[in-house]
Design an enzyme around this catalytic site. Structure first.
Site, short mmCIF file in Angstrom:
data_model
loop_
_atom_site.label_atom_id
_atom_site.label_comp_id
_atom_site.label_asym_id
_atom_site.label_seq_id
_atom_site.Cartn_x
_atom_site.Cartn_y
_atom_site.Cartn_z
N TYR A 131 91.34 46.91 -10.59
CA TYR A 131 89.99 47.30 -11.02
C TYR A 131 89.78 47.11 -12.52
O TYR A 131 88.66 47.15 -13.01
CB TYR A 131 89.69 48.76 -10.65
CG TYR A 131 89.59 49.01 -9.14
CD1 TYR A 131 89.39 47.96 -8.25
CD2 TYR A 131 89.68 50.28 -8.63
CE1 TYR A 131 89.30 48.18 -6.89
CE2 TYR A 131 89.58 50.52 -7.26
CZ TYR A 131 89.40 49.45 -6.40
OH TYR A 131 89.31 49.68 -5.05
N ASP A 180 92.82 53.89 -3.38
CA ASP A 180 91.40 54.05 -3.08
C ASP A 180 91.21 54.08 -1.56
O ASP A 180 90.56 54.96 -0.98
CB ASP A 180 90.65 52.85 -3.70
CG ASP A 180 89.15 53.05 -3.73
OD1 ASP A 180 88.67 54.06 -3.19
OD2 ASP A 180 88.46 52.16 -4.26
#
Ligand code: NAD
Length: 372
Positions: free
Chosen positions: A142, A249
């Site tokens: 990310y 996640d």
């Protein structure tokens, strides 16, 4: 009694409603001289944008750094959908996480006996489930460079994200997992894709080395795709799972659904300890701002209250009070008290504030016993 200072950022939608119940609990604990907590309150997300033109101010970040911890409600809502990306409510949350360098995200997945029917899995698979997922939060794909969408000479477009981890990034989140496992069942499962990714190979090597400092903790390695399957097949094999930002996640969302209800899920994000022993920390429910039920007294405040219990345990060093809040939550659920999201036949439906009040009544009832 040690004085603690907490920054409360209620945020948007149901955020202020659920944080009102947290404030009621803090006020009860202070009145009973069980805690000495002072509170500063600041807007965040859309609420901050409407007042200050930014989703979080530098002053709020400064207070967050000095506080023992931050309690956040939730951010976001359709009224800010048209706002430029960097000023959107979610950008405020990302900024506070980044500025406080909150690299370890803790997501417990606990199945309360009274809510076992809310899980999509069979009761005998999830009964007594108690998993803690530790997700690396500030590195990995990310954030890695290069990233972007690029035009190629052949007229195609190419999207790039880069998975990158350094040894220190792996070791610091690994340490959090080993330390937590020591206070639990003493088992860490480290998840990556070492079979196909170099970053995963490094992750596995560093976790193996780190385990030598924690001989009392058992370490298992598991490929992340297998972990996704095992969470559905035999979730009780896990105690602490540690994994990177991307896999964390997905796996933490999967694990949370084993418990059946978004309104019950707390989380913590922790930074490193400085030389004075101060550790930045932010606690928040997993759910969002739920604009569909905001302002109607329907929100379940237990995820926010259980997040506060995590703060008592990890940031304020008051584990007995955290235990007391968690045990009282179990009792009121066993007694059939429910908000709409967890309602079941034969139970009594209550509003957000009634849920908070019922919990305080239960805390009062059992307080003497808990303190003894
Ligand atoms: P959401 O979690 O807000 O809501 C999903 C569903 O769950 C809704 O039907 C909602 O009513 C219900 N729900 C959520 N929390 C509940 C609670 N405490 N009690 C009862 N019911 C509850 O997710 P969403 O609808 O995808 O997102 C809404 C907004 O929240 C968006 O703007 C999104 O960006 C934001 N969001 C913020 C955070 C955060 O602040 N950390 C996290 C997720 C989403």
């Amino acid at each position: 009694m040690k004085q603690h200072h907490i920054l409360i950022t209620p945020g948007d939608g149901i955020g202020p409603e659920v944080m009102t119940e947290v404030k009621k609990i803090i006020s009860f604990l202070n009145t009973e001289h069980l805690t000495n907590i002072t509170i500063t309150e600041r807007p965040i997300g859309g609420a901050a944008y409407d007042i200050h033109g930014v989703p979080v101010t530098d002053e709020t970040i400064d207070i967050a750094r000095k506080a023992d911890c931050v309690l956040l409600g939730a951010v976001g809502g359709p009224q800010w959908d048209g706002v430029e990306y960097s000023l959107r409510p979610e950008a405020g949350l990302l900024k506070i996480r980044k500025d406080l360098d909150l690299f370890a995200n803790l997501r417990p997945a606990i199945v309360f006996d009274a809510l076992i029917q809310a899980s999509t899995l069979k009761p005998d698979i999830v009964q007594g489930l108690d998993i803690l997922i530790v997700r690396e939060l500030t590195g990995g794909v990310y954030f890695g460079q290069p990233r972007g969408i690029f035009d190629l000479p052949n007229g195609e477009r190419q999207g790039i994200n880069t998975q990158v981890y350094t040894t220190s990034e792996i070791r610091r989140v690994g340490r959090v997992a080993f330390e937590l496992a020591r206070k639990r069942q003493g088992h860490v499962t480290s998840c990556e894709k070492a079979n196909v990714m170099e970053s995963g190979k490094l992750w596995r090597e560093e976790m193996t080395k780190l385990q030598m400092e924690y001989p009392d903790v058992r370490l298992s390695h598991m490929y992340a795709d297998n972990c996704a399957m095992q969470l559905l097949k035999n979730p009780r094999q896990f105690d602490v799972i540690v994994t990177d930002n991307l896999f964390g996640d997905i796996l933490s969302d999967e694990a949370s659904m084993l418990t059946g209800s978004l309104g019950m899920l707390p989380s913590a994000s922790l930074g490193a300890c400085d030389q004075n022993g101060h550790q930045n920390a932010l606690y928040e429910p997993v759910h969002g701002s739920a604009p569909d039920i905001a302002g109607q007294g329907k929100a379940n405040p237990l995820a926010a209250i259980l997040s506060f219990a995590m703060a008592l345990r990890f940031s304020l060093d008051l584990p007995a009070i955290a235990d007391h809040i968690e045990a009282s939550t179990r009792t009121i659920l066993d007694n059939g008290i429910r908000t709409g999201d967890i309602m079941a036949a034969g139970c009594r439906m209550v509003s957000t504030s009634e849920m908070g009040d019922t919990l305080i009544t239960e805390l009062k009832r059992t307080q003497k016993k808990a303190v003894e």
